[in-house]
Motif scaffolding. Structure first.
Motif, PDB file in Angstrom:
ATOM      1  N   ARG A 223      12.422 -35.460  -3.914  1.00 56.48           N
ATOM      2  CA  ARG A 223      13.098 -34.744  -4.897  1.00 56.48           C
ATOM      3  C   ARG A 223      14.104 -35.833  -5.460  1.00 56.48           C
ATOM      4  NH1 ARG A 223      15.436 -31.596  -0.682  1.00 56.48           N
ATOM      5  NH2 ARG A 223      14.240 -29.824  -1.566  1.00 56.48           N
ATOM      6  N   LEU A 224      14.328 -35.585  -6.762  1.00 51.21           N
ATOM      7  CA  LEU A 224      15.293 -36.407  -7.166  1.00 51.21           C
ATOM      8  C   LEU A 224      16.803 -36.550  -6.658  1.00 51.21           C
ATOM      9  CD1 LEU A 224      14.905 -35.946 -11.313  1.00 51.21           C
ATOM     10  CD2 LEU A 224      14.563 -38.091 -10.053  1.00 51.21           C
ATOM     11  N   GLN A 225      17.212 -37.763  -6.318  1.00 49.74           N
ATOM     12  CA  GLN A 225      18.374 -37.806  -5.829  1.00 49.74           C
ATOM     13  C   GLN A 225      19.428 -38.397  -6.593  1.00 49.74           C
ATOM     14  OE1 GLN A 225      19.203 -36.389  -2.827  1.00 49.74           O
ATOM     15  NE2 GLN A 225      17.075 -35.875  -2.152  1.00 49.74           N
ATOM     16  N   ALA A 226      20.891 -38.140  -6.531  1.00 50.95           N
ATOM     17  CA  ALA A 226      21.761 -38.814  -7.194  1.00 50.95           C
ATOM     18  C   ALA A 226      22.208 -40.225  -6.534  1.00 50.95           C
ATOM     19  CB  ALA A 226      23.133 -37.837  -7.479  1.00 50.95           C
ATOM     20  N   ALA A 227      22.284 -41.124  -7.140  1.00 50.71           N
ATOM     21  CA  ALA A 227      22.756 -42.434  -6.410  1.00 50.71           C
ATOM     22  C   ALA A 227      23.597 -43.637  -7.537  1.00 50.71           C
ATOM     23  CB  ALA A 227      21.301 -43.204  -6.056  1.00 50.71           C
ATOM     24  N   ALA A 228      24.331 -43.988  -7.209  1.00 53.08           N
ATOM     25  CA  ALA A 228      25.503 -45.093  -8.129  1.00 53.08           C
ATOM     26  C   ALA A 228      24.502 -45.947  -8.645  1.00 53.08           C
ATOM     27  CB  ALA A 228      26.505 -45.582  -7.183  1.00 53.08           C
ATOM     28  N   HIS A 229      24.382 -46.168  -9.962  1.00 53.74           N
ATOM     29  CA  HIS A 229      23.811 -47.207 -10.626  1.00 53.74           C
ATOM     30  C   HIS A 229      24.591 -48.574 -10.797  1.00 53.74           C
ATOM     31  CE1 HIS A 229      20.634 -48.706 -13.412  1.00 53.74           C
ATOM     32  NE2 HIS A 229      21.636 -49.089 -14.321  1.00 53.74           N
ATOM     33  N   THR A 230      24.321 -49.693 -10.212  1.00 51.68           N
ATOM     34  CA  THR A 230      25.295 -50.746 -10.486  1.00 51.68           C
ATOM     35  C   THR A 230      24.713 -52.012 -11.196  1.00 51.68           C
ATOM     36  OG1 THR A 230      23.696 -51.737  -8.595  1.00 51.68           O
ATOM     37  CG2 THR A 230      25.796 -50.353  -7.951  1.00 51.68           C
ATOM     38  N   ASP A 231      23.482 -51.698 -11.949  1.00 57.39           N
ATOM     39  CA  ASP A 231      23.039 -52.625 -12.903  1.00 57.39           C
ATOM     40  C   ASP A 231      23.800 -52.762 -14.134  1.00 57.39           C
ATOM     41  OD1 ASP A 231      20.982 -53.372 -10.888  1.00 57.39           O
ATOM     42  OD2 ASP A 231      19.439 -52.441 -11.817  1.00 57.39           O
ATOM     43  N   ASP A 232      24.032 -53.958 -14.725  1.00 53.88           N
ATOM     44  CA  ASP A 232      24.636 -53.986 -15.911  1.00 53.88           C
ATOM     45  C   ASP A 232      23.556 -53.531 -17.132  1.00 53.88           C
ATOM     46  OD1 ASP A 232      23.038 -56.240 -16.387  1.00 53.88           O
ATOM     47  OD2 ASP A 232      24.881 -57.550 -16.336  1.00 53.88           O
ATOM     48  N   GLN A 233      24.101 -53.481 -18.162  1.00 47.22           N
ATOM     49  CA  GLN A 233      22.967 -53.126 -19.491  1.00 47.22           C
ATOM     50  C   GLN A 233      21.710 -54.064 -19.675  1.00 47.22           C
ATOM     51  OE1 GLN A 233      24.973 -52.349 -23.471  1.00 47.22           O
ATOM     52  NE2 GLN A 233      23.237 -53.516 -24.360  1.00 47.22           N
ATOM     53  N   GLN A 234      21.862 -55.271 -19.588  1.00 47.58           N
ATOM     54  CA  GLN A 234      20.949 -56.180 -19.647  1.00 47.58           C
ATOM     55  C   GLN A 234      20.145 -56.134 -18.601  1.00 47.58           C
ATOM     56  OE1 GLN A 234      19.774 -57.696 -22.440  1.00 47.58           O
ATOM     57  NE2 GLN A 234      17.902 -58.090 -21.184  1.00 47.58           N
ATOM     58  N   THR A 235      20.439 -56.046 -17.345  1.00 48.87           N
ATOM     59  CA  THR A 235      19.535 -55.945 -16.134  1.00 48.87           C
ATOM     60  C   THR A 235      18.929 -54.608 -16.122  1.00 48.87           C
ATOM     61  OG1 THR A 235      21.188 -57.250 -14.658  1.00 48.87           O
ATOM     62  CG2 THR A 235      19.617 -55.900 -13.767  1.00 48.87           C
ATOM     63  N   GLU A 497      13.201 -42.197 -11.118  1.00 55.53           N
ATOM     64  CA  GLU A 497      14.525 -42.240 -10.141  1.00 55.53           C
ATOM     65  C   GLU A 497      15.418 -43.283 -10.960  1.00 55.53           C
ATOM     66  OE1 GLU A 497      12.173 -41.654  -5.972  1.00 55.53           O
ATOM     67  OE2 GLU A 497      12.536 -43.655  -6.651  1.00 55.53           O
ATOM     68  N   TYR A 498      14.966 -44.587 -11.572  1.00 57.15           N
ATOM     69  CA  TYR A 498      15.674 -45.425 -11.858  1.00 57.15           C
ATOM     70  C   TYR A 498      16.488 -45.068 -13.004  1.00 57.15           C
ATOM     71  CZ  TYR A 498      17.648 -49.837 -13.367  1.00 57.15           C
ATOM     72  OH  TYR A 498      18.538 -51.028 -13.761  1.00 57.15           O
ATOM     73  N   VAL A 499      15.995 -44.379 -13.962  1.00 59.76           N
ATOM     74  CA  VAL A 499      16.615 -43.897 -15.408  1.00 59.76           C
ATOM     75  C   VAL A 499      17.520 -42.894 -14.904  1.00 59.76           C
ATOM     76  CG1 VAL A 499      16.118 -43.320 -17.714  1.00 59.76           C
ATOM     77  CG2 VAL A 499      14.599 -44.991 -16.457  1.00 59.76           C
ATOM     78  N   PHE A 500      16.956 -41.935 -14.068  1.00 62.70           N
ATOM     79  CA  PHE A 500      17.898 -40.664 -14.050  1.00 62.70           C
ATOM     80  C   PHE A 500      19.155 -40.994 -13.377  1.00 62.70           C
ATOM     81  CE2 PHE A 500      19.099 -37.456 -10.715  1.00 62.70           C
ATOM     82  CZ  PHE A 500      19.458 -36.177 -11.468  1.00 62.70           C
ATOM     83  N   ASN A 501      19.316 -41.945 -12.727  1.00 61.18           N
ATOM     84  CA  ASN A 501      20.649 -42.507 -12.238  1.00 61.18           C
ATOM     85  C   ASN A 501      21.174 -43.425 -13.112  1.00 61.18           C
ATOM     86  OD1 ASN A 501      21.136 -41.018  -9.743  1.00 61.18           O
ATOM     87  ND2 ASN A 501      19.059 -41.966  -9.026  1.00 61.18           N
ATOM     88  N   THR A 502      20.977 -43.765 -14.356  1.00 61.47           N
ATOM     89  CA  THR A 502      21.350 -44.705 -15.369  1.00 61.47           C
ATOM     90  C   THR A 502      22.588 -43.490 -15.862  1.00 61.47           C
ATOM     91  OG1 THR A 502      20.007 -44.293 -17.086  1.00 61.47           O
ATOM     92  CG2 THR A 502      19.793 -46.299 -15.559  1.00 61.47           C
TER      93      THR A 502
END
Length: 610
Positions: A223-235, A497-502
């Motif tokens: 299932r989708l999980q909430a996680a902190a997004h640490t990458d900057d914009q360009q990354t 998963e990646y975009v959900f947490n941005t």
């Protein structure tokens, strides 16, 4: 891609039930026109219809493997895009393979990892495993619910199938629709497990349903999980591009002709461009198809949903990418053909009243099937990246309702077209409110988020857990009705998963919708598409189409069609009086609903119990 069906009964000898098993399997012929088969033991029967995509000579199903203490059989629908890597890993673990099919990889993955095989798969899939060693059935569905799977508990076991029609072909299944089932038909809330038909359930995405002599139980493996997004914009932009390159590369794998669906929007154009780049490496030209309507571009009128026609942008992309392109141009008579409506309602098993949105998609896929067996689609990018206009409407952001209702007031419109007694009994406003509270309660929470990020996480989650499933189901049913496999790269769980947490600020950093996707792929697209405003799947604007619907509904009214008892007869008769050259959208919508209901009653003869 395939259709699966089955029957587990711990009391009955199913070797004596071959006619019923064959009937269930036969309903899936449209999903698998190339071959079919059954695997029957005293308490388990599995049926399969095959659309051959990978390893054409070696992927026959049902497929079974013998172990030292029993047999394990599988019926599988879908694609595991990482099956070659998994096969290599399983070989290192001592497994031997007789075919090049992904089905055999999934079967041996089960022998190695048990139900946890689902966590190893990257793809779209729905499959059933019967393990004679434990007398246990497992029904397993992919993370995003791209491929459908339904089940119907019985006193001694369960029936299952890729579509409700497979289950309804068994004499144990009753064709009853209760009040909640009707509510699901008239409002788009997509309640978890709800299959409309009473007693029937949908396997939830990311879920394993286990059936044995102890009963039935569920386990959620993703299932989708909430996680902190640490990458900057360009990354973040770079990572989205890296993911998309890998996803498209994987999803182009096929032993049969493939193509892309192109609408001229950012989403489908991205898939077309990336597929073109991938195929060019081997000297192959990408093939693209688009739907259009006679005279639509020349006479297009902007409305609240669509500011521009698709075709000019489609042609810009085709020229820019160098695709071998074909427009599928439909006229009102083709869209309103009763045979086409019957095909779409039959494919859905339900009367959803989407009219030309379903019929044009069905006709598009039917035309494509004459050239290709696999198509890549841009579906689901709006849900993943936040593309719909209502994502960006402050009033919608603050509304305590499903966003797609907050902007359109659909429950009210639906209630106005129902018979007064039915509308009162169904109380759709309360049903939607309850469904919304339930949906929001399951949204994952990230500590420290701002109020805006928290709310936008909710809105994104509602789209990814409810709204997108309606669209994926539509795509699957219309494509599989003609034996076409449609793949959806934007539903790769790694990307989701990646975009959900941005954070929302990253999803909109250029002041527009889908900033991450636009900047990740702008170098591959013509400027016209990069700058184009979001436009949904097209709908015909030709007044001749609505006029044909009006005449068809007049015939239903004259014949006293029983399906019309669900609708407001007075409202319907008033709509019948409208000028055929100026029928409004509300009337056209009701005509679609009436015709779909009539067709549904004719096909299934459902018993409606309120």
């Amino acid at each position: 891609m395939c259709g699966i069906s089955g029957w587990i009964d711990f009391q009955r000898d199913l070797t004596r039930e071959q006619p019923a098993i064959d009937a269930m399997c036969a309903t899936m012929t449209c999903r698998g026109p190339d071959a079919g088969g059954t695997w029957v033991r005293p308490h388990a029967a599995l049926g399969h219809r095959r659309l051959a995509i990978i390893d054409l000579p070696g992927g026959a199903q049902p497929m079974a493997a013998a172990t030292s203490d029993g047999e394990v059989a599988i019926v599988y629908s879908g694609e595991a895009y990482n099956f070659t890597e998994l096969r290599d890993e399983l070989r290192r673990r001592g497994h031997r393979f007789d075919t090049d099919s992904d089905t055999e990889v999934v079967l041996h993955g089960y022998l190695e990892w048990g139900p946890q095989v689902a966590e190893h798969l990257n793809g779209m899939f729905a499959f059933a495993v019967w393990d004679t060693r434990t007398e246990q059935l497992l029904l397993i569905r992919d993370r995003m619910g791209i491929k459908p799977l339904y089940y119907y508990p019985t006193e001694q076991g369960v029936l299952f199938g890729s579509e409700p029609k497979a289950i309804l072909a068994n004499p144990l299944a009753e064709k009853i629709v209760d009040a909640d089932g009707l509510r699901e038909l008239f409002v788009m809330v997509k309640t978890p497990r709800q299959a409309v038909w009473s007693g029937m359930h949908e396997v939830e995405p990311g879920t394993i349903v286990t059936v044995d002599r102890k009963g039935l139980r569920e386990h959620t493996y993703w299932r989708l999980q909430a996680a902190a997004h640490t990458d900057d914009q360009q990354t973040s932009v770079s990572h989205v591009r890296e993911l998309l390159d890998d996803i498209v590369r994987r999803q182009l794998i096929s032993d049969v002709p493939r193509c892309v669906l192109l609408s001229g929007g950012l989403d489908s154009s991205t898939i077309t461009a990336l597929a073109g780049l991938q195929l060019a490496q081997s000297g192959e030209q990408v093939r693209s198809f688009a739907v259009d309507f006679v005279g639509q571009t020349e006479h297009f009128v902007p409305d609240e949903m669509r500011a521009t026609p698709d075709t000019p942008y489609v042609h810009d992309v085709a020229e820019h990418v160098g695709s071998r392109h074909q427009d599928i141009v439909l006229d009102p008579d083709a869209l309103a053909d009763p045979a086409v409506r019957r095909a779409t309602v039959q494919a859905r098993d339900l009367p959803l009243g989407l009219g030309d949105l379903d019929q044009s998609l069905y006709l598009l896929f039917k035309a494509i099937r004459g050239h290709s067996t696999v198509a890549l689609s841009g579906e689901s990018a709006d849900e993943v990246f936040g593309g719909y206009k209502w994502f960006h409407d402050p009033q919608v952001q603050q509304a305590e309702n499903f966003p797609w209702f907050a902007v359109r007031s659909l429950p009210v419109r639906q209630t106005n077209t129902l018979s007064p007694d039915l509308a009162a009994a169904m109380d759709l406003e309360s049903y939607v409110a309850d469904a919304y509270r339930e949906a929001v309660s399951s949204v994952p929470v990230l500590d420290g988020e701002s109020d805006l990020d928290r709310r936008m996480r909710q809105i994104c989650y509602l789209h990814l857990s409810r709204f997108v499933r309606v669209l994926l189901d539509r795509k699957d049913r219309m494509s599989m009705a003609v034996g076409l496999e449609v793949r959806v790269p934007f539903c790769d769980h790694r990307l989701v998963e990646y975009v959900f947490n941005t954070p929302w600020s990253l999803k909109t950093f250029d002041g527009r919708e889908k900033s991450l996707l636009r900047h990740a792929t702008a170098d591959t697209l013509p400027k016209s598409v990069v700058e184009r405003v979001k436009s949904p799947y097209p709908s015909t604007q030709d007044p001749k189409y609505a006029a044909v619907l009006q005449r068809q509904v007049a015939d239903l009214v004259a014949a006293g069609d029983p399906a019309l008892s669900l609708l407001d007869e007075k409202w319907l008769r008033e709509a019948m009086k409208q000028d055929p050259n100026g029928i409004d959208q509300a009337a056209r919508f009701t005509f679609e609903r009436a015709l779909d209901l009539s067709t549904w009653f004719e096909i299934h003869h459902p018993t409606v119990k309120l």
